[in-house]
Write an enzyme that holds these catalytic residues in place. Sequence first.
Site, PDB file in Angstrom:
ATOM      1  N   ASP A   1      13.742   0.711   6.920  1.00  0.00           N
ATOM      2  CA  ASP A   1      12.828   0.276   5.870  1.00  0.00           C
ATOM      3  C   ASP A   1      13.546  -0.574   4.828  1.00  0.00           C
ATOM      4  O   ASP A   1      13.118  -1.682   4.495  1.00  0.00           O
ATOM      5  CB  ASP A   1      12.193   1.486   5.187  1.00  0.00           C
ATOM      6  CG  ASP A   1      11.383   2.338   6.135  1.00  0.00           C
ATOM      7  OD1 ASP A   1      11.172   1.921   7.292  1.00  0.00           O
ATOM      8  OD2 ASP A   1      10.961   3.438   5.734  1.00  0.00           O
TER       9      ASP A   1
ATOM     10  N   VAL B   1       4.101   1.822   5.339  1.00  0.00           N
ATOM     11  CA  VAL B   1       4.621   0.453   5.394  1.00  0.00           C
ATOM     12  C   VAL B   1       5.712   0.226   4.342  1.00  0.00           C
ATOM     13  O   VAL B   1       5.951  -0.883   3.891  1.00  0.00           O
ATOM     14  CB  VAL B   1       3.491  -0.596   5.259  1.00  0.00           C
ATOM     15  CG1 VAL B   1       2.622  -0.605   6.493  1.00  0.00           C
ATOM     16  CG2 VAL B   1       2.653  -0.355   4.005  1.00  0.00           C
TER      17      VAL B   1
ATOM     18  N   SER C   1       6.431   1.308   1.032  1.00  0.00           N
ATOM     19  CA  SER C   1       6.311   1.019  -0.395  1.00  0.00           C
ATOM     20  C   SER C   1       7.516   1.550  -1.154  1.00  0.00           C
ATOM     21  O   SER C   1       7.963   0.937  -2.138  1.00  0.00           O
ATOM     22  CB  SER C   1       5.020   1.627  -0.954  1.00  0.00           C
ATOM     23  OG  SER C   1       4.987   3.039  -0.757  1.00  0.00           O
ATOM     24  N   SER C   2       8.069   2.675  -0.724  1.00  0.00           N
ATOM     25  CA  SER C   2       9.226   3.253  -1.419  1.00  0.00           C
ATOM     26  C   SER C   2      10.452   2.368  -1.276  1.00  0.00           C
ATOM     27  O   SER C   2      11.179   2.121  -2.244  1.00  0.00           O
ATOM     28  CB  SER C   2       9.517   4.660  -0.896  1.00  0.00           C
ATOM     29  OG  SER C   2       9.774   4.643   0.496  1.00  0.00           O
ATOM     30  N   ALA C   3      10.716   1.865  -0.063  1.00  0.00           N
ATOM     31  CA  ALA C   3      11.871   0.991   0.136  1.00  0.00           C
ATOM     32  C   ALA C   3      11.731  -0.286  -0.670  1.00  0.00           C
ATOM     33  O   ALA C   3      12.702  -0.779  -1.254  1.00  0.00           O
ATOM     34  CB  ALA C   3      12.036   0.670   1.619  1.00  0.00           C
ATOM     35  N   ALA C   4      10.516  -0.852  -0.711  1.00  0.00           N
ATOM     36  CA  ALA C   4      10.297  -2.078  -1.483  1.00  0.00           C
ATOM     37  C   ALA C   4      10.597  -1.846  -2.957  1.00  0.00           C
ATOM     38  O   ALA C   4      11.211  -2.696  -3.620  1.00  0.00           O
ATOM     39  CB  ALA C   4       8.867  -2.561  -1.294  1.00  0.00           C
TER      40      ALA C   4
ATOM     41  N   PRO D   1       0.822  -1.211   0.000  1.00  0.00           N
ATOM     42  CA  PRO D   1       0.000   0.000   0.000  1.00  0.00           C
ATOM     43  C   PRO D   1       0.858   1.265   0.000  1.00  0.00           C
ATOM     44  O   PRO D   1       1.808   1.384   0.768  1.00  0.00           O
ATOM     45  CB  PRO D   1      -0.807  -0.122   1.302  1.00  0.00           C
ATOM     46  CG  PRO D   1      -0.821  -1.575   1.608  1.00  0.00           C
ATOM     47  CD  PRO D   1       0.487  -2.113   1.126  1.00  0.00           C
TER      48      PRO D   1
ATOM     49  N   LYS E   1       0.942   4.512   3.138  1.00  0.00           N
ATOM     50  CA  LYS E   1       0.348   3.960   4.359  1.00  0.00           C
ATOM     51  C   LYS E   1       1.380   3.731   5.456  1.00  0.00           C
ATOM     52  O   LYS E   1       1.084   3.115   6.479  1.00  0.00           O
ATOM     53  CB  LYS E   1      -0.363   2.645   4.059  1.00  0.00           C
ATOM     54  CG  LYS E   1      -1.395   2.726   2.941  1.00  0.00           C
ATOM     55  CD  LYS E   1      -2.504   3.710   3.240  1.00  0.00           C
ATOM     56  CE  LYS E   1      -3.560   3.707   2.158  1.00  0.00           C
ATOM     57  NZ  LYS E   1      -4.603   4.736   2.384  1.00  0.00           N
TER      58      LYS E   1
END
Length: 483
Positions: free
Chosen positions: A210, A163, A165-168, A158, A161
Amino acid sequence: MWHYSSLFHRHDADMERFLAQVNGSADFFTSEAPVYVARAPGRLDLMGGIADYSGSLVLEMPLAVATMVAAQAVAEPSITILSTTAAEIGGVACVTLPRELLYPTSEALEYAHAHQLLTADSQQAWAAYGMGVLVVLQRELNLVLPQGVRMMVHCEVPIGKGVSSSAALEVATMQAVCALLGKKLDGPTLAILCQKVENFVVGAPCGLMDQMTSACGEQDCLLALLCQPAELLAPVRLPVQLEVWGIDSGVRHAVTGSDYAGVRIGAFMGYRILAEHVGMTVTPYGEQYVEVRDPLWSGYLANITPSQWEMSYRDVVPVSLGGKEFLARYHGSTDVVTRIDPERVYAVRQATAHPIYEHHRTQLFKTLLQSSALGEEQLLLLGELMYQSHASYSACGIGSGGTDRLVSMVRAAGPAADLYGAKITGGGSGGTVAVLARRGSAAAIQRIVAAYEQEIGRAVMLLSGSSPGAATWGVVQLAGTNE
């Protein structure tokens, strides 16, 4: 149609969904070169959060949701990145740049120039997280794509949010590009380089937790990272009687936001003031920055104990201080990824106190989780530590009404509903609330979600489950044709 290489034996639902996206864009990749796929999960911050940049211990759960990135070398001299989810944040789906803009000469692109180039257009700025990987690989490792590249991104983490998302996106992109270049990076190196993407290319002053969780996390375990600067400790397996949930508050979070940056700057101001107070050697360099010779705390606020803070240092640090006044007296801070605004007043004392207490809370949290006898008393203590952490976020000015409401709902349901603790996650100012519960608490969690959705008038996301980080998942090569 594209399919798995014969080397990929296990069934993977993420991979099946991603293949459907790849095959749904049949003309994006050609059959003339290998396609490399990497996967990186989001993370749920259970304890530690924003104290990472001050040297705290953090405990992070790699989530089941992840981002997939596929990369293929192409003959045309262009860098193209396509996202299946960019429209969710108002971005254009596909961004293409001539190769020479990222590789203008034999010298690596300066980070400031890369930041300006890749973030100037708000609708294309999401691509900085992916294209910035190429800039960092050249600057830090002298790794250069010999030709163009096409990358496809499918993000199920998401966005906005809290959690990661940018690092992923950063971690999956770097893993895929390195496979294309024939370079294998270990998990910690991957994470450290991806942090540079976010700090210096995107311009977000995040800590390391992250990227480290997305790269190095283990399924069903809390990643334990002592951020001094990046010491991976043994992972903490979540006790079998416990589970964690993430409930979206519906309030969008961004590490680039001024609240997060202001609290970070306030903490580094506090450290600089304390260094002066105890007589450390301070050497100014550049504009707004100093070096501190620190034999006491090794440069980290987290190494000050709560009792030392209360007895010796609390009253030394002002409640608030203007940027202009701070710079005139102290010349700058040790934080090279933020800039102090001379016209702004920063809340310094609470921002300084937060990592001192959070490190202590997180150490105790870890010890309790690893206790051989995890009974009701220990569960109540774990929950209280989370509630204390949440309250400290709010005192720093990075809470939100939505996250406060969710935490109060969890507290009201309490142990009678097998719910023990809750707190805002990551950078704060909205995003997701982490909940600690006994295993089998789904019905109680769903009741809270339903009540909260009724209050705010819209649906929110519920997160659960875990999965391995990018280093464990590895890289998959696609085979076949796209006819």
